[in-house]
Enzyme design. Structure first.
Site, mmCIF file in Angstrom:
data_model
loop_
_atom_site.group_PDB
_atom_site.id
_atom_site.type_symbol
_atom_site.label_atom_id
_atom_site.label_comp_id
_atom_site.label_asym_id
_atom_site.label_seq_id
_atom_site.Cartn_x
_atom_site.Cartn_y
_atom_site.Cartn_z
ATOM 1 N N SER A 244 0.844 -1.196 0.000
ATOM 2 C CA SER A 244 0.000 0.000 0.000
ATOM 3 C C SER A 244 0.884 1.252 0.000
ATOM 4 O O SER A 244 1.709 1.411 -0.897
ATOM 5 C CB SER A 244 -0.962 -0.046 1.190
ATOM 6 O OG SER A 244 -1.983 0.910 1.055
ATOM 7 N N ASP A 476 -8.733 -4.568 -6.146
ATOM 8 C CA ASP A 476 -8.269 -3.791 -4.998
ATOM 9 C C ASP A 476 -9.067 -2.492 -4.865
ATOM 10 O O ASP A 476 -9.097 -1.680 -5.782
ATOM 11 C CB ASP A 476 -6.777 -3.459 -5.163
ATOM 12 C CG ASP A 476 -6.118 -3.037 -3.865
ATOM 13 O OD1 ASP A 476 -6.699 -2.212 -3.144
ATOM 14 O OD2 ASP A 476 -5.020 -3.532 -3.576
ATOM 15 N N HIS A 506 -7.496 -5.743 -0.443
ATOM 16 C CA HIS A 506 -6.385 -4.802 -0.620
ATOM 17 C C HIS A 506 -5.063 -5.551 -0.553
ATOM 18 O O HIS A 506 -4.757 -6.212 0.428
ATOM 19 C CB HIS A 506 -6.458 -3.742 0.484
ATOM 20 C CG HIS A 506 -5.413 -2.679 0.374
ATOM 21 N ND1 HIS A 506 -4.960 -2.189 -0.829
ATOM 22 C CD2 HIS A 506 -4.721 -2.001 1.337
ATOM 23 C CE1 HIS A 506 -4.049 -1.253 -0.606
ATOM 24 N NE2 HIS A 506 -3.887 -1.135 0.695
#
Length: 545
Positions: A244, A476, A506
């Site tokens: 991320s 995602d 995610h």
């Protein structure tokens, strides 16, 4: 609705266990992220840098994580008996003035378990946020990385401004909590003014409580910290696993130190071409797509929300509007309003494992029972975040939200106004009537920030760097799939190598998908890259689960 409550209890307990495990970690020994003045007299920058690079880390058994890191229990030994160790790394408060004031960064590691002759070095993790404590997160996720520990020490850290690394504090007595603020104002008056006032008062509280640190928590300085870690840990190259926001940090590191990049994996890739508003708009579309995938799954399960995905999405959009007008009371004297509904849904879309709990919660809310979704939102950390309180415990909470705001606003030069948001609202509503408004108004979060932002978007070009493996997930919600291709383009020719995961949630590696894990492991452990166009497919959720 007793049946929904009974089912949700079991699901939420398993969810809470999973979430709690991710917080089972440690706080560093030593000086708790303290800042130190220059004690060396007329030390030159060169002398200061030499001293920093030659420092020795004192590794000790880890205690429980501090409240500012998220609290929890001290991490237990790994299955082979390896104990988690913690230390502090001294680094400049301001990398532009390395001979000036310094600060301590909190580190954690588990030593490699394989043949010492086969050890590659340290593998440094950043799990995203920004604002998440790596010290508090790594032990809970370590089972996923046990194979990597055959050749690497697993290492993570609290980035500057986070947790025990001089953690930023924006809490102040008298500030409203975020759940008292309407994050999707639609009156053009009092609600909008309250949101603007909240953001500006929060910025002022950050400056009041953490003004010395606030200008120095951006991603560029964090990347410089990582290169210092590399040297102090004794590695010629930085081997890195970023997830991320950690992919942005990894990209910035590659730009600054292309010659020091080792084997690097970026999973759940941030789009480096976006500014704050563009990223928020892309996320609106990403969350909408993920919710439509959930709705299609829910319809196949025979849930009571609708006959097909379109019906379910329409029902939930209507439910969100109804809850804004008339929130549902919960037994703990709380309530579920429209913002709380969206918080619960967005939190549950981060992992496909949470979909069954979301189904139960939505069915209950449609039957006027908001307790399940309220509890789910709190369990997933999406509800009631931010803001200060009048009690003395305010300073004893995790600083993840404060650090998120501080790092984001230090990085971004964008300073949007109410007029900017209102002019783009139609685009956000088109992208997602459910998630669009909240994400549009989130662009105001840096309004009144006391530190000028660094740039419109991060610089990640890294010509000459070795290959960096980019893992993009087609479902995602938070870092839409297109970001991986754009990161590859910006890193440069022959640097970014893409792996596609056709899945949900995610990121990809922590989904447990065997294909993704085997491919990533092959690169990190053996240097073997996937063939161009490699695609890994997710296993579907079992029917009836």
């Amino acid at each position: 609705m007793p049946t929904a409550r009974a089912i949700s209890t079991a699901v939420l307990l398993s969810t809470a266990t999973l979430l709690a495990s991710s917080l089972a970690a440690c706080a560093p020994t030593g000086q708790d992220g303290d800042r130190h003045g220059d004690t060396g007299g007329a030390t030159t920058d060169a002398q200061a840098l030499t001293s920093l690079r030659n420092q020795s880390l004192t590794w000790k058994d880890c205690p429980a994580p501090a409240p500012i890191q998220g609290d929890g229990e001290a991490p237990g030994a790994l299955p082979d008996g390896t104990r988690w160790q913690c230390a502090t790394l001294r680094t400049p408060l301001d990398w532009k003035n390395p001979s000036g004031e310094s600060m301590d960064l909190a580190l954690i590691r588990a030593r490699a378990a394989g043949d010492p002759d086969e050890r590659i070095g340290s593998l440094l993790f950043n799990f995203g946020g920004p604002g998440g404590s790596g010290v508090a997160t790594l032990p809970g996720l370590a089972p996923d990385y046990e194979k990597l520990r055959t050749r690497y020490d697993l290492v993570s850290f609290d980035p500057r401004g986070v947790g025990n690394s001089a953690g930023v504090r924006c809490l102040d007595a008298g500030l409203p909590s975020e759940e008292e603020i309407d994050n999707t104002p639609d009156d053009g008056g009092d609600e909008t003014n309250a949101l603007v006032r909240f953001n500006r008062e929060t910025a002022a509280a950050c400056e009041k409580n953490s003004g010395d640190v606030l200008p120095h928590v951006g991603t560029t300085q964090a990347a410089q910290d990582m290169d210092l870690m590399r040297q102090v840990l004794g590695d010629e190259k930085l081997h890195y696993f970023g997830i991320s926001y950690g992919t942005e940090l990894g990209g910035v590191y590659a730009h600054l130190f292309p010659e020091h990049v080792g084997r690097a994996v970026l999973d759940g890739v941030v789009d480096p071409t976006h500014d704050l508003m563009e990223e928020a708009l892309a996320q609106a579309g990403g969350f909408q797509l993920a919710f439509e995938h959930f709705a299609a799954w829910c319809a196949r399960q025979g849930c009571t929300l609708g006959d097909d995905a379109e019906d379910i999405v329409d029902l939930v959009v209507g439910l969100e509007a109804a809850l804004d007008d008339a929130p549902l009371a919960t037994p703990d004297d709380g309530e579920l309003d429209g913002d709380g509904l969206v918080d619960a849904i967005s939190g549950a879309l981060y992992r496909q494992d949470y979909w069954p709990a979301l189904r139960v919660g939505l069915e209950a809310a449609a039957d006027d029972n908001g307790e399940v979704l309220h509890d789910l939102a709190e369990a997933l950390g999406q509800h009631g975040r931010g803001g200060g309180t009048d009690d003395d415990t305010a300073t004893e909470e995790s600083n993840e939200d404060d650090a998120f705001r501080a790092i984001t606003c230090d990085d971004s030069s964008n300073r949007y106004t109410v007029a900017d948001v209102e002019s783009r609202l139609p685009d956000f509503l088109e992208a997602s009537p459910l998630f669009g408004p909240g994400l549009a108004w989130s662009a105001l979060s840096c309004d009144g920030w006391p530190v000028p932002g660094a740039a419109r978007h991060p610089e990640v070009s890294a010509p000459g760097a070795p290959p960096v493996l980019l893992v993009g997930n087609t479902g995602d919600p938070a870092t839409p799939y297109e970001g991986a291709a754009r990161m590859a383009q910006r890193l440069g020719e022959k640097v970014g190598v893409e792996l596609t995961y056709e899945g949900e949630g995610h990121g990809a590696y922590d989904s447990g998908n065997t294909c993704v894990q085997d491919t990533v492991n092959a690169y990190l452990l053996n240097g073997t890259l996937p063939k161009p166009g490699t695609v890994c497919e997710a296993e579907p959720l079992p029917e009836g689960k």
